[in-house]
Design an enzyme around this catalytic site. Structure first.
Site, short mmCIF file in Angstrom:
data_model
loop_
_atom_site.label_atom_id
_atom_site.label_comp_id
_atom_site.label_asym_id
_atom_site.label_seq_id
_atom_site.Cartn_x
_atom_site.Cartn_y
_atom_site.Cartn_z
N CYS A 46 -37.93 26.74 -121.38
CA CYS A 46 -39.04 26.55 -120.45
C CYS A 46 -39.75 27.89 -120.20
CB CYS A 46 -38.54 25.97 -119.12
SG CYS A 46 -39.84 25.87 -117.90
N CYS B 215 -36.21 19.73 -128.09
CA CYS B 215 -35.07 18.80 -127.94
C CYS B 215 -34.63 18.28 -129.31
CB CYS B 215 -35.45 17.66 -127.02
SG CYS B 215 -34.12 16.46 -126.83
N ASP C 252 -46.58 4.51 -112.72
CA ASP C 252 -47.00 5.65 -111.87
C ASP C 252 -47.83 5.19 -110.68
OD1 ASP C 252 -45.96 7.80 -113.16
OD2 ASP C 252 -47.83 8.50 -114.05
N CYS D 144 -26.62 14.44 -123.96
CA CYS D 144 -27.06 15.84 -124.13
C CYS D 144 -25.92 16.71 -124.63
CB CYS D 144 -27.58 16.40 -122.81
SG CYS D 144 -29.24 15.86 -122.38
C1 B12 Z 1 -43.60 13.82 -109.84
C2 B12 Z 1 -43.65 13.68 -111.34
C3 B12 Z 1 -43.78 14.83 -112.10
C4 B12 Z 1 -43.64 16.23 -111.47
C5 B12 Z 1 -42.14 16.50 -111.19
C6 B12 Z 1 -41.25 16.22 -112.41
C7 B12 Z 1 -39.79 15.95 -112.11
N1 B12 Z 1 -38.92 16.36 -113.01
O1 B12 Z 1 -39.47 15.36 -111.09
C8 B12 Z 1 -44.31 17.11 -112.56
C9 B12 Z 1 -45.80 17.23 -112.23
C10 B12 Z 1 -43.72 18.50 -112.72
C11 B12 Z 1 -44.16 16.21 -113.78
C12 B12 Z 1 -44.14 16.69 -115.08
C13 B12 Z 1 -44.01 15.89 -116.21
N2 B12 Z 1 -44.06 14.55 -116.24
CO1 B12 Z 1 -44.00 13.45 -114.65
N3 B12 Z 1 -43.76 12.24 -113.22
C14 B12 Z 1 -43.57 12.41 -111.95
C15 B12 Z 1 -43.31 11.07 -111.25
C16 B12 Z 1 -44.60 10.62 -110.53
C17 B12 Z 1 -42.13 11.10 -110.27
C18 B12 Z 1 -40.87 11.84 -110.82
C19 B12 Z 1 -39.77 11.89 -109.78
O2 B12 Z 1 -39.47 10.87 -109.20
N4 B12 Z 1 -39.21 13.06 -109.50
C20 B12 Z 1 -38.19 13.19 -108.48
C21 B12 Z 1 -36.90 13.76 -109.07
C22 B12 Z 1 -35.84 13.86 -108.00
O3 B12 Z 1 -36.51 12.84 -110.05
P1 B12 Z 1 -35.73 13.29 -111.37
O4 B12 Z 1 -35.94 14.72 -111.63
O5 B12 Z 1 -36.12 12.31 -112.42
O6 B12 Z 1 -34.22 13.10 -110.90
C23 B12 Z 1 -33.61 11.86 -111.04
C24 B12 Z 1 -32.59 11.88 -112.19
O7 B12 Z 1 -32.81 12.98 -113.04
C25 B12 Z 1 -31.29 11.84 -111.54
N5 B12 Z 1 -30.48 13.02 -111.47
C26 B12 Z 1 -30.69 14.08 -110.73
N6 B12 Z 1 -29.68 14.93 -110.83
C27 B12 Z 1 -28.79 14.40 -111.70
C28 B12 Z 1 -27.57 14.87 -112.15
C29 B12 Z 1 -26.87 14.12 -113.07
C30 B12 Z 1 -25.58 14.64 -113.56
C31 B12 Z 1 -27.42 12.89 -113.52
C32 B12 Z 1 -26.71 12.06 -114.50
C33 B12 Z 1 -28.66 12.42 -113.02
C34 B12 Z 1 -29.31 13.21 -112.10
O8 B12 Z 1 -31.46 11.45 -110.19
C35 B12 Z 1 -32.81 11.61 -109.77
C36 B12 Z 1 -33.19 10.35 -109.05
O9 B12 Z 1 -33.22 9.28 -109.96
C37 B12 Z 1 -42.97 10.13 -112.48
C38 B12 Z 1 -43.45 8.69 -112.35
C39 B12 Z 1 -42.57 7.93 -111.39
N7 B12 Z 1 -43.18 7.23 -110.49
O10 B12 Z 1 -41.35 8.00 -111.49
C40 B12 Z 1 -43.68 10.85 -113.66
C41 B12 Z 1 -42.91 10.88 -114.98
C42 B12 Z 1 -41.50 11.26 -114.68
N8 B12 Z 1 -43.55 11.97 -115.70
C43 B12 Z 1 -43.67 11.79 -116.96
C44 B12 Z 1 -44.14 12.74 -117.88
C45 B12 Z 1 -44.56 12.25 -119.25
C46 B12 Z 1 -44.19 14.09 -117.52
C47 B12 Z 1 -44.40 15.30 -118.46
C48 B12 Z 1 -43.68 15.17 -119.79
C49 B12 Z 1 -45.93 15.49 -118.68
C50 B12 Z 1 -46.31 16.68 -119.54
N9 B12 Z 1 -46.16 16.62 -120.85
O11 B12 Z 1 -46.83 17.63 -119.02
C51 B12 Z 1 -43.83 16.45 -117.59
C52 B12 Z 1 -42.33 16.66 -117.86
C53 B12 Z 1 -41.67 17.71 -117.02
C54 B12 Z 1 -40.20 17.40 -116.83
N10 B12 Z 1 -39.33 18.09 -117.53
O12 B12 Z 1 -39.87 16.50 -116.04
C55 B12 Z 1 -43.08 10.44 -117.37
C56 B12 Z 1 -41.70 10.74 -117.99
C57 B12 Z 1 -41.31 9.85 -119.15
C58 B12 Z 1 -39.89 10.21 -119.58
N11 B12 Z 1 -39.61 10.04 -120.85
O13 B12 Z 1 -39.07 10.62 -118.78
C59 B12 Z 1 -43.03 9.68 -116.00
C60 B12 Z 1 -41.88 8.71 -115.84
C61 B12 Z 1 -44.37 8.92 -115.87
C62 B12 Z 1 -44.40 7.63 -116.69
N12 B12 Z 1 -44.78 6.54 -116.06
O14 B12 Z 1 -44.08 7.61 -117.86
N13 B12 Z 1 -43.98 14.93 -113.44
S1 SF4 Z 2 -32.97 19.80 -125.31
FE1 SF4 Z 2 -32.67 17.56 -125.27
S2 SF4 Z 2 -30.50 17.24 -125.81
FE2 SF4 Z 2 -30.75 19.39 -125.28
S3 SF4 Z 2 -30.20 19.45 -123.10
FE3 SF4 Z 2 -32.42 19.24 -123.21
S4 SF4 Z 2 -32.78 17.07 -123.10
FE4 SF4 Z 2 -30.61 17.31 -123.58
S1 SF4 Z 3 -41.04 23.33 -120.48
FE1 SF4 Z 3 -40.92 21.39 -119.32
S2 SF4 Z 3 -40.21 22.04 -117.28
FE2 SF4 Z 3 -40.93 23.90 -118.33
S3 SF4 Z 3 -43.06 24.14 -117.74
FE3 SF4 Z 3 -43.07 22.93 -119.61
S4 SF4 Z 3 -43.05 20.77 -118.94
FE4 SF4 Z 3 -42.45 22.03 -117.18
#
Ligand code: B12
Ligand code: SF4
Ligand code: SF4
Length: 425
Positions: free
Chosen positions: A231, A281, A167, A221
């Site tokens: 959510c 999940c 991060d 998934c």
């Molecule tokens: C900004 C951020 C947030 C934001 C935005 C979250 C988000 N979904 O983007 C907020 C504050 C909401 C957040 C929340 C949480 N976060 Co956060 N967050 C980050 C951070 C700093 C960047 C994430 C990012 O790049 N987002 C940008 C979007 C575009 O990325 P994305 O959604 O992942 O999309 C990618 C893929 O999904 C894919 N994709 C998109 N569309 C499609 C379609 C298909 C078909 C496919 C195959 C792929 C695909 O392409 C995108 C680019 O790679 C990272 C750390 C880091 N530097 O990466 C931690 C990180 C993602 N967070 C983390 C955590 C733990 C959380 C929470 C669980 C915390 C909590 N319990 O409250 C929640 C989970 C919410 C959720 N469902 O994501 C962990 C996740 C670990 C994991 N197992 O994934 C990270 C990696 C930090 C870490 N070092 O561990 N987070």
């Molecule tokens: S609950 Fe888990 S297995 Fe089901 S769609 Fe979400 S991430 Fe995928």
């Molecule tokens: S269920 Fe997941 S996406 Fe929805 S508010 Fe909670 S952390 Fe964010």
């Protein structure tokens, strides 16, 4: 160049850029199966997975990130626009490979009961997301990644330049993990590690050593969409796409201003982060129970948080409360604001005196405004009086408007609304 604390083995030298130089402990460099040897060391260090991917740009991820930001789904997270998050090469000039690791945190439901005297009513408590209930994962992962760098230097028999990221650098960490075969992009947007689930934290070690790449993991998934439907705030725009502006994690940790009124009730009693999309999940339910990294096990004081105490925290209390934990990310006023929202959602009249004090005396207008909202939700004569007195006379227009709005709510107009008990809460 800064030196790390003395340790039994010489610590790597760390440059201000975050780049560290790792010296080999012995000069044999004869390891045949480098990935296998690294994976073994990773397991010893407590990681549940390690994968490797070449240090190269990720154009498809760049496109998705840009689309996400352009749609406004990145909220006001300015750091998401900084650096080249889909091109790790800039983070380590001369770098060749990226090692991605996952570290599991505690998923046992272990809200630790707050101490109370016999006969006392249940305390008013809030929850902290599981990933933040133990030691600060940034430090924990970084230390382990540096140890992995030392191992690599010994395995290749030469000094290794590395950069550990948790991060802490502009990098798409889930994209890195998916490319390194640590897991797959789940519909919840989380990185899902097969057999382990999503309750893991990610880290990376970029190194100047060319290593064989790991194979990617098939997405798993299927037709499930449990997370999308569960959510509480409807934050998923679609599978794989989250609108951070609606996510409770964003609202309670990153966002410092007023929480939109329509989203406050859905926050419930969550004061830092949210676990709902992970709790539902099936991969998490069916994962083989595995011990969380020792350091990430729940600290008693973070298992269950006393909301009245959190609401009243001063600067010193806050510093002590968040010390050495990931809660450091949230400011005092942010946590006090969240406590007010949680108390408003509990609708327990015992909170009225504490909310009245917050409305009258907290130095943050955001906290005072949310205390007013909470008093409106709880209702009753004492809440009404506080809103008329402190709320209406507040120097901030935002707080006065919130107090007026609260006074007008149906809850307050209910005949015989709950009365606050006399005396301190
Ligand atoms: C900004 C951020 C947030 C934001 C935005 C979250 C988000 N979904 O983007 C907020 C504050 C909401 C957040 C929340 C949480 N976060 Co956060 N967050 C980050 C951070 C700093 C960047 C994430 C990012 O790049 N987002 C940008 C979007 C575009 O990325 P994305 O959604 O992942 O999309 C990618 C893929 O999904 C894919 N994709 C998109 N569309 C499609 C379609 C298909 C078909 C496919 C195959 C792929 C695909 O392409 C995108 C680019 O790679 C990272 C750390 C880091 N530097 O990466 C931690 C990180 C993602 N967070 C983390 C955590 C733990 C959380 C929470 C669980 C915390 C909590 N319990 O409250 C929640 C989970 C919410 C959720 N469902 O994501 C962990 C996740 C670990 C994991 N197992 O994934 C990270 C990696 C930090 C870490 N070092 O561990 N987070
Ligand atoms: S609950 Fe888990 S297995 Fe089901 S769609 Fe979400 S991430 Fe995928
Ligand atoms: S269920 Fe997941 S996406 Fe929805 S508010 Fe909670 S952390 Fe964010």
């Amino acid at each position: 160049m800064a030196r790390r604390k003395p340790s039994p083995t010489p610590a790597p030298a760390e440059h201000s850029s975050g780049i560290t130089r790792h010296e080999p402990a012995a000069m044999d460099g004869s390891a045949q199966d480098l990935p296998g040897a690294l994976a073994r060391r990773a397991r010893e260090l407590g990681f549940c997975r390690l994968g490797i991917t070449p240090l190269e740009p990720w154009p498809s991820a760049e496109e998705r990130l840009t689309a996400w930001l352009d749609a406004g789904h990145g909220a006001d997270l300015a750091y998401m626009r900084q650096g080249r998050r889909a091109d790790p090469r800039a983070l380590l000039p001369g770098g060749r490979s990226l090692l991605s690791v996952a570290l599991a945190y505690s998923v046992r439901d272990e809200p630790v009961p707050l101490r109370r005297a016999a006969g006392d009513a249940a305390p008013l408590t809030g929850s902290v997301a599981r990933y933040a209930r133990g030691a600060d994962y940034h430090r924990v992962l970084k230390d382990k990644l540096l140890a992995l760098g030392d191992e690599l230097a010994t395995l290749v028999g030469r000094a290794v330049l590395a950069r550990a990221c948790v991060d802490t650098a502009p990098l798409l960490e889930r994209e890195a993990a998916a490319r390194a075969g640590v897991g797959f992009h789940a519909k919840s947007t989380l990185l899902l590690v097969p057999g382990v689930g999503t309750n893991v934290l990610l880290g990376e070690l970029l190194v100047d050593v060319a290593l064989p790449a790991s194979s990617a993991v098939e997405p798993g998934c299927g037709s499930c969409r449990a997370c999308l439907d569960a959510c509480p705030t409807g934050a998923f725009v679609s599978a794989h796409r989250l609108d951070a502006r609606r996510c409770i994690s964003y609202l309670t940790i990153e966002h410092e201003g007023a929480i939109p009124h329509d989203l406050r009730p859905a926050i419930g009693t969550r004061v830092f982060g949210c676990d709902v999309c992970q709790d539902v999940c099936p991969h998490n339910a069916s994962a083989t129970p595995r011990p969380a990294a020792l350091e990430l096990q729940t600290r008693p004081e973070l298992g269950s948080v006393d909301l009245l105490t959190l609401l009243a925290h001063g600067a010193g209390d806050h510093r002590r409360f968040v010390r050495r934990s990931a809660l450091r990310r949230a400011k005092r006023a942010t946590l006090a604001r969240n406590a007010a929202v949680a108390l408003g959602n509990l609708r327990d009249a015992r909170a009225v005196p504490a909310l009245t004090r917050a409305l009258a005396g907290d130095r943050s207008a955001v906290v005072r405004a949310h205390a007013a909202w909470a008093l409106g939700r709880i209702g009753g004569g004492a809440a009404r009086e506080a809103l008329c007195q402190a709320g209406a006379g507040d120097p901030s227009a935002e707080v006065r408007a919130e107090a007026e709005r609260a006074l007008a709510t149906a809850e307050l107009d209910r005949a015989g609304g709950p009365e606050a008990p006399a005396g301190p809460a």
